[in-house]
Scaffold this motif. Structure first.
Motif, PDB file in Angstrom:
ATOM      1  N   GLU A  10      56.344  45.736  34.283  1.00 45.66           N
ATOM      2  CA  GLU A  10      56.625  47.054  33.719  1.00 45.66           C
ATOM      3  C   GLU A  10      57.782  46.924  32.731  1.00 45.66           C
ATOM      4  O   GLU A  10      58.810  46.313  33.025  1.00 45.66           O
ATOM      5  CB  GLU A  10      56.981  48.060  34.798  1.00 45.66           C
ATOM      6  N   LEU A  11      57.598  47.479  31.546  1.00 47.41           N
ATOM      7  CA  LEU A  11      58.633  47.427  30.519  1.00 47.41           C
ATOM      8  C   LEU A  11      58.634  48.758  29.772  1.00 47.41           C
ATOM      9  O   LEU A  11      57.623  49.146  29.193  1.00 47.41           O
ATOM     10  CB  LEU A  11      58.360  46.272  29.548  1.00 47.41           C
ATOM     11  N   GLY A  12      59.747  49.462  29.824  1.00 47.00           N
ATOM     12  CA  GLY A  12      59.829  50.743  29.148  1.00 47.00           C
ATOM     13  C   GLY A  12      58.834  51.768  29.661  1.00 47.00           C
ATOM     14  O   GLY A  12      58.392  52.643  28.923  1.00 47.00           O
ATOM     15  N   GLY A  13      58.464  51.633  30.930  1.00 47.71           N
ATOM     16  CA  GLY A  13      57.513  52.565  31.534  1.00 47.71           C
ATOM     17  C   GLY A  13      56.063  52.212  31.325  1.00 47.71           C
ATOM     18  O   GLY A  13      55.174  52.944  31.776  1.00 47.71           O
ATOM     19  N   LEU A  14      55.768  51.088  30.662  1.00 48.60           N
ATOM     20  CA  LEU A  14      54.394  50.664  30.400  1.00 48.60           C
ATOM     21  C   LEU A  14      54.107  49.335  31.080  1.00 48.60           C
ATOM     22  O   LEU A  14      54.964  48.435  31.102  1.00 48.60           O
ATOM     23  CB  LEU A  14      54.134  50.509  28.894  1.00 48.60           C
ATOM     24  N   GLN A  15      52.907  49.210  31.622  1.00 48.92           N
ATOM     25  CA  GLN A  15      52.465  47.902  32.087  1.00 48.92           C
ATOM     26  C   GLN A  15      52.363  47.000  30.859  1.00 48.92           C
ATOM     27  O   GLN A  15      51.738  47.381  29.849  1.00 48.92           O
ATOM     28  CB  GLN A  15      51.126  48.007  32.801  1.00 48.92           C
ATOM     29  N   THR A  16      52.933  45.803  30.927  1.00 52.35           N
ATOM     30  CA  THR A  16      53.076  44.974  29.743  1.00 52.35           C
ATOM     31  C   THR A  16      52.807  43.517  30.067  1.00 52.35           C
ATOM     32  O   THR A  16      53.342  42.977  31.051  1.00 52.35           O
ATOM     33  CB  THR A  16      54.516  45.103  29.188  1.00 52.35           C
ATOM     34  N   LEU A  67      60.085  35.662  22.877  1.00 51.86           N
ATOM     35  CA  LEU A  67      59.638  36.455  24.018  1.00 51.86           C
ATOM     36  C   LEU A  67      58.611  37.441  23.466  1.00 51.86           C
ATOM     37  O   LEU A  67      58.918  38.213  22.563  1.00 51.86           O
ATOM     38  CB  LEU A  67      60.811  37.208  24.643  1.00 51.86           C
ATOM     39  N   VAL A  68      57.396  37.406  23.969  1.00 52.65           N
ATOM     40  CA  VAL A  68      56.318  38.234  23.419  1.00 52.65           C
ATOM     41  C   VAL A  68      55.863  39.250  24.459  1.00 52.65           C
ATOM     42  O   VAL A  68      55.617  38.899  25.618  1.00 52.65           O
ATOM     43  CB  VAL A  68      55.123  37.367  22.970  1.00 52.65           C
ATOM     44  N   VAL A  69      55.763  40.509  24.036  1.00 54.33           N
ATOM     45  CA  VAL A  69      55.348  41.580  24.941  1.00 54.33           C
ATOM     46  C   VAL A  69      54.156  42.328  24.345  1.00 54.33           C
ATOM     47  O   VAL A  69      54.109  42.612  23.163  1.00 54.33           O
ATOM     48  CB  VAL A  69      56.508  42.558  25.237  1.00 54.33           C
ATOM     49  N   VAL A  70      53.175  42.594  25.205  1.00 54.71           N
ATOM     50  CA  VAL A  70      51.955  43.300  24.791  1.00 54.71           C
ATOM     51  C   VAL A  70      51.757  44.473  25.751  1.00 54.71           C
ATOM     52  O   VAL A  70      51.136  44.329  26.804  1.00 54.71           O
ATOM     53  CB  VAL A  70      50.725  42.366  24.833  1.00 54.71           C
ATOM     54  N   PRO A  71      52.290  45.649  25.420  1.00 53.78           N
ATOM     55  CA  PRO A  71      52.215  46.782  26.353  1.00 53.78           C
ATOM     56  C   PRO A  71      50.828  47.446  26.377  1.00 53.78           C
ATOM     57  O   PRO A  71      50.055  47.378  25.416  1.00 53.78           O
ATOM     58  CB  PRO A  71      53.260  47.758  25.796  1.00 53.78           C
ATOM     59  N   ALA A 126      60.452  53.144  23.535  1.00 46.95           N
ATOM     60  CA  ALA A 126      60.929  52.911  24.902  1.00 46.95           C
ATOM     61  C   ALA A 126      60.861  51.427  25.250  1.00 46.95           C
ATOM     62  O   ALA A 126      61.759  50.886  25.913  1.00 46.95           O
ATOM     63  CB  ALA A 126      60.101  53.729  25.892  1.00 46.95           C
ATOM     64  N   VAL A 127      59.808  50.764  24.803  1.00 50.19           N
ATOM     65  CA  VAL A 127      59.676  49.321  25.035  1.00 50.19           C
ATOM     66  C   VAL A 127      60.778  48.569  24.288  1.00 50.19           C
ATOM     67  O   VAL A 127      61.407  47.653  24.830  1.00 50.19           O
ATOM     68  CB  VAL A 127      58.278  48.830  24.602  1.00 50.19           C
ATOM     69  N   ILE A 128      61.018  48.962  23.048  1.00 51.33           N
ATOM     70  CA  ILE A 128      62.062  48.319  22.242  1.00 51.33           C
ATOM     71  C   ILE A 128      63.431  48.508  22.886  1.00 51.33           C
ATOM     72  O   ILE A 128      64.234  47.572  22.958  1.00 51.33           O
ATOM     73  CB  ILE A 128      62.032  48.879  20.801  1.00 51.33           C
TER      74      ILE A 128
END
Length: 241
Positions: free
Chosen positions: A24-30, A69-73, A109-111
């Motif tokens: 979970e990152l910034g309220g999103l599954q990522t 570091l790579v994130v895909v929400p 939010a993710v940022i």
């Protein structure tokens, strides 16, 4: 699920595809992959088919291997489009529920969550729907430091005029959503902005979605997709540091 199943055609979607993990990152599954303590992060924003797409996660892992570091929400909260051509699917209602303005707010939010982890520079790449979100983020230097848009959705001239960070736009020769002629026009608009570096490229012999929805058994399709992936990585290597 085995890695081979992740790249079946059509692919079998599964949160187990890829080398990373879902957090979970910034309220999103990522989907998160790459060195966890990197100060440099890349945000990948999917097209309407969602964050579980195997080719998208494969690309995330590739970018992560360069030290990011790579994130895909999951911007659709478990509700991606499965089949656009399903006559029973209400496309208009879906796009209202998952509009790109909401996408931008969710991305913020993710940022913010990335920055709270110590990330100091962020690049964002988006595909179709995701590209529309990235262009909105690119209107402020406070959000991201570089942008890449791949086979864009219907972004506007005003949005292009508002871009304030280095931006690359990669388009398809054959694209019913964002025609090559329109991309050339936008490229000309960007090129006159002397304070801003931009890169516009039209890939021959490919259609909308070629960078993440290619057939892994089609050598030509893979080659075109990998060329776009390299252009994306080079752009981030240049500007996210």
């Amino acid at each position: 699920m085995s890695s081979s199943q992740c790249f079946d055609n059509p692919p079998s979607l599964s949160s187990t595809c890829g080398a990373g993990t879902v957090q979970e990152l910034g309220g999103l599954q990522t989907y998160v992959t790459g060195p966890p303590h990197s100060k440099l992060a890349i945000l990948l924003i999917s097209d309407v088919f969602g964050y579980e797409a195997p080719n998208l996660r494969k690309l995330a892992d590739k970018v992560a291997a360069a030290g990011f570091l790579v994130v895909v929400p999951d911007f659709f909260f478990g509700d991606p489009i499965i089949k656009l051509d399903d006559p029973h699917f209400d496309t208009d209602t879906w796009f209202k529920a998952h509009n790109t303005d909401k996408g931008r707010e969710d991305a913020k939010a993710v940022i913010a969550a990335l920055k709270s982890r110590g990330v100091s520079a962020i690049g964002a790449a988006g595909f179709c729907w995701g590209g529309m979100v990235v262009v909105k983020l690119a209107s402020s230097t406070d959000m991201i430091q570089a942008a890449v848009v791949l086979h864009p959705g219907p972004i506007t001239e005003d949005e292009i005029d508002d871009v304030k960070v280095p931006i690359a736009i990669l388009g398809a020769e054959s694209d019913h959503i964002f025609p090559a002629e329109q991309l050339k026009k936008y490229g000309e608009k960007l090129s006159v902005k002397s304070e801003l570096d931009s890169f516009v490229k039209i890939f021959p012999g490919v259609a909308h979605g070629w960078t993440v929805r290619y057939n892994v058994e089609d050598e030509s399709a893979v080659k075109s997709a990998e060329e776009a992936h390299l252009d994306t990585l080079n752009w981030f290597t240049k500007y996210v540091k």
